[in-house]
Design a protein around this motif. Sequence first.
Motif, mmCIF file in Angstrom:
data_model
loop_
_atom_site.group_PDB
_atom_site.id
_atom_site.type_symbol
_atom_site.label_atom_id
_atom_site.label_comp_id
_atom_site.label_asym_id
_atom_site.label_seq_id
_atom_site.Cartn_x
_atom_site.Cartn_y
_atom_site.Cartn_z
ATOM 1 N N GLY A 190 0.868 -1.196 -0.017
ATOM 2 C CA GLY A 190 0.070 0.069 0.150
ATOM 3 C C GLY A 190 0.814 1.343 0.034
ATOM 4 N N ARG A 191 2.102 1.368 0.629
ATOM 5 C CA ARG A 191 2.867 2.293 0.729
ATOM 6 C C ARG A 191 4.431 1.951 0.154
ATOM 7 N NH1 ARG A 191 2.337 6.220 5.377
ATOM 8 N NH2 ARG A 191 3.340 7.401 4.044
ATOM 9 N N PRO A 192 4.842 1.708 -0.815
ATOM 10 C CA PRO A 192 6.233 1.075 -1.146
ATOM 11 C C PRO A 192 7.087 2.082 -0.759
ATOM 12 C CG PRO A 192 4.361 1.105 -3.138
ATOM 13 C CD PRO A 192 3.801 1.830 -2.390
ATOM 14 N N GLY A 193 8.204 1.561 -0.100
ATOM 15 C CA GLY A 193 9.262 2.173 0.419
ATOM 16 C C GLY A 193 9.148 2.421 1.595
ATOM 17 N N VAL A 194 7.975 2.462 2.382
ATOM 18 C CA VAL A 194 7.775 2.977 3.745
ATOM 19 C C VAL A 194 7.958 1.793 4.546
ATOM 20 C CG1 VAL A 194 5.977 3.691 5.140
ATOM 21 C CG2 VAL A 194 6.046 4.974 3.124
ATOM 22 N N VAL A 195 8.737 1.750 5.609
ATOM 23 C CA VAL A 195 9.073 0.551 6.464
ATOM 24 C C VAL A 195 7.823 0.489 7.329
ATOM 25 C CG1 VAL A 195 10.789 -0.296 8.515
ATOM 26 C CG2 VAL A 195 11.582 0.893 6.447
ATOM 27 N N LYS A 196 7.240 -0.517 7.448
ATOM 28 C CA LYS A 196 6.221 -1.182 8.429
ATOM 29 C C LYS A 196 6.968 -1.939 9.448
ATOM 30 C CE LYS A 196 2.463 0.306 6.140
ATOM 31 N NZ LYS A 196 1.164 1.079 6.722
ATOM 32 N N SER A 197 6.451 -1.504 10.710
ATOM 33 C CA SER A 197 7.103 -2.341 11.909
ATOM 34 C C SER A 197 6.349 -3.583 11.949
ATOM 35 C CB SER A 197 7.016 -1.316 13.126
ATOM 36 O OG SER A 197 5.664 -1.055 13.603
ATOM 37 N N ARG A 198 6.551 -4.483 12.894
ATOM 38 C CA ARG A 198 5.916 -5.647 12.870
ATOM 39 C C ARG A 198 4.678 -5.248 13.808
ATOM 40 N NH1 ARG A 198 11.227 -6.730 13.636
ATOM 41 N NH2 ARG A 198 12.004 -8.536 12.545
ATOM 42 N N ASP A 232 9.112 -16.954 -9.146
ATOM 43 C CA ASP A 232 10.009 -15.992 -9.711
ATOM 44 C C ASP A 232 11.410 -16.074 -8.684
ATOM 45 O OD1 ASP A 232 11.868 -14.086 -10.491
ATOM 46 O OD2 ASP A 232 10.639 -12.491 -10.162
ATOM 47 N N PRO A 233 12.218 -16.953 -8.886
ATOM 48 C CA PRO A 233 13.486 -17.060 -8.270
ATOM 49 C C PRO A 233 14.248 -15.813 -7.782
ATOM 50 C CG PRO A 233 13.333 -18.970 -9.787
ATOM 51 C CD PRO A 233 12.386 -17.822 -10.036
ATOM 52 N N THR A 234 14.114 -14.826 -8.570
ATOM 53 C CA THR A 234 14.806 -13.704 -8.207
ATOM 54 C C THR A 234 14.116 -12.782 -7.430
ATOM 55 O OG1 THR A 234 13.821 -12.440 -10.196
ATOM 56 C CG2 THR A 234 15.752 -13.921 -10.607
ATOM 57 N N PHE A 235 12.746 -12.934 -6.978
ATOM 58 C CA PHE A 235 11.944 -11.958 -6.185
ATOM 59 C C PHE A 235 12.736 -11.634 -4.882
ATOM 60 C CE2 PHE A 235 9.032 -11.375 -2.598
ATOM 61 C CZ PHE A 235 8.231 -10.405 -3.205
ATOM 62 N N ALA A 236 12.575 -10.136 -4.910
ATOM 63 C CA ALA A 236 13.296 -9.611 -3.685
ATOM 64 C C ALA A 236 12.455 -8.200 -3.385
ATOM 65 C CB ALA A 236 14.836 -9.231 -4.137
ATOM 66 N N ALA A 237 11.268 -8.341 -3.570
ATOM 67 C CA ALA A 237 10.367 -6.986 -3.522
ATOM 68 C C ALA A 237 10.229 -6.645 -1.905
ATOM 69 C CB ALA A 237 9.356 -7.065 -4.093
ATOM 70 N N ILE A 238 10.525 -7.577 -0.939
ATOM 71 C CA ILE A 238 9.981 -7.352 0.286
ATOM 72 C C ILE A 238 11.434 -7.471 1.119
ATOM 73 C CG2 ILE A 238 9.018 -8.466 2.476
ATOM 74 C CD1 ILE A 238 7.140 -9.753 0.752
ATOM 75 N N ASP A 239 11.884 -6.186 1.507
ATOM 76 C CA ASP A 239 12.942 -5.706 2.217
ATOM 77 C C ASP A 239 12.747 -5.808 3.975
ATOM 78 O OD1 ASP A 239 14.409 -5.302 -0.205
ATOM 79 O OD2 ASP A 239 13.712 -3.188 -0.296
ATOM 80 N N THR A 240 13.940 -6.138 4.370
ATOM 81 C CA THR A 240 13.938 -6.410 5.821
ATOM 82 C C THR A 240 14.638 -4.935 6.370
ATOM 83 O OG1 THR A 240 13.859 -8.585 6.056
ATOM 84 C CG2 THR A 240 14.573 -7.597 7.828
ATOM 85 N N LEU A 241 14.371 -4.212 7.172
ATOM 86 C CA LEU A 241 15.284 -3.154 7.777
ATOM 87 C C LEU A 241 15.310 -3.751 9.289
ATOM 88 C CD1 LEU A 241 16.952 -0.668 7.806
ATOM 89 C CD2 LEU A 241 14.756 0.642 8.335
ATOM 90 N N TYR A 242 16.514 -4.498 9.680
ATOM 91 C CA TYR A 242 16.690 -4.995 10.760
ATOM 92 C C TYR A 242 16.501 -4.005 12.027
ATOM 93 C CZ TYR A 242 18.256 -9.105 8.365
ATOM 94 O OH TYR A 242 18.208 -9.931 7.580
ATOM 95 N N GLY A 243 15.708 -4.437 12.937
ATOM 96 C CA GLY A 243 15.366 -3.599 14.200
ATOM 97 C C GLY A 243 14.344 -2.692 13.783
ATOM 98 N N GLY A 245 11.806 -3.267 10.772
ATOM 99 C CA GLY A 245 10.384 -3.832 9.975
ATOM 100 C C GLY A 245 10.748 -4.247 8.698
ATOM 101 N N TYR A 246 9.655 -4.212 7.759
ATOM 102 C CA TYR A 246 9.834 -4.649 6.677
ATOM 103 C C TYR A 246 9.204 -3.426 5.746
ATOM 104 C CZ TYR A 246 10.179 -9.279 8.777
ATOM 105 O OH TYR A 246 10.639 -10.172 9.234
ATOM 106 N N SER A 247 9.495 -3.586 4.368
ATOM 107 C CA SER A 247 8.821 -2.774 3.285
ATOM 108 C C SER A 247 8.828 -3.271 2.045
ATOM 109 C CB SER A 247 9.835 -1.330 3.358
ATOM 110 O OG SER A 247 11.005 -1.771 2.644
ATOM 111 N N PHE A 248 8.117 -2.978 1.242
ATOM 112 C CA PHE A 248 7.885 -3.311 -0.249
ATOM 113 C C PHE A 248 8.390 -2.385 -1.285
ATOM 114 C CE2 PHE A 248 5.748 -3.801 -4.196
ATOM 115 C CZ PHE A 248 5.651 -5.107 -4.413
#
Length: 251
Positions: A190-198, A232-243, A245-248
Amino acid sequence: MAPAAEHEPDPAGPQQVIALVDDDRNILTTVSIALQAEGFATRVYADGQAALKALLENPPDLAIFDIKMPRMDGLELLQRLRAQSDMPVIFLTSKDGEPDEALGLAMGADDYIAKPFSQRLLVARIRAILRRTELRRPRPENGTDEAEELPQPVRRGRLVMDPPRHLVTWDDKPVALTVTEFLILEALAGRPGVVKSRNQLMDAAYSDDVFVDDRTIDSHIKRLRRKFREVDPTFAAIDTLYGAGYSFAES
């Protein structure tokens, strides 16, 4: 072992059906009675093998599996069910069953409850999952204005999400998600690039009366990534920002 008898009260209208699979007859009886008192119809099975055939031939609205069962345990039952169905599933686990809980969530379970459990809590979680499922159920296309008012699919680069129909594609290839997985992905995309906390993802995927921990969200994220990498073995659209949360990442 043959399935236990079905219990379905005589209702005034249609009921939501809950299937219970557990080799403990006391749990089958007490939980079934509690659910019927809340207005649900129940089907009970004491054998995973018999339950699998019945669940696929006549799907309930939601199923509850014990993990520790002879012949076919709940994990194997879920694995076989997920090959053909995205039916919502709740696991019943023992107090020391953390590895089983994590594995069950990674395999596509929607939630878990540790034994001994409060029947009130179980009912609350069932209702929360059923509400989310109903929100994603396709509306009948009957030629009325209602069908025309359906929101348009959400497009984020190679990702397309159609919430009313609970459909997801990546590069035009379908990706089958559970309701919980869909809601988490929807919150991220819903908000690409925005980090969502757990905590934010928990709020998006679970109602206020259901409590989960960080590990539950992490398990759902791992399964999301695995499902997309199957197409898609190259899928990497879900990023982790340690500590944090996650972003798309929209590509």
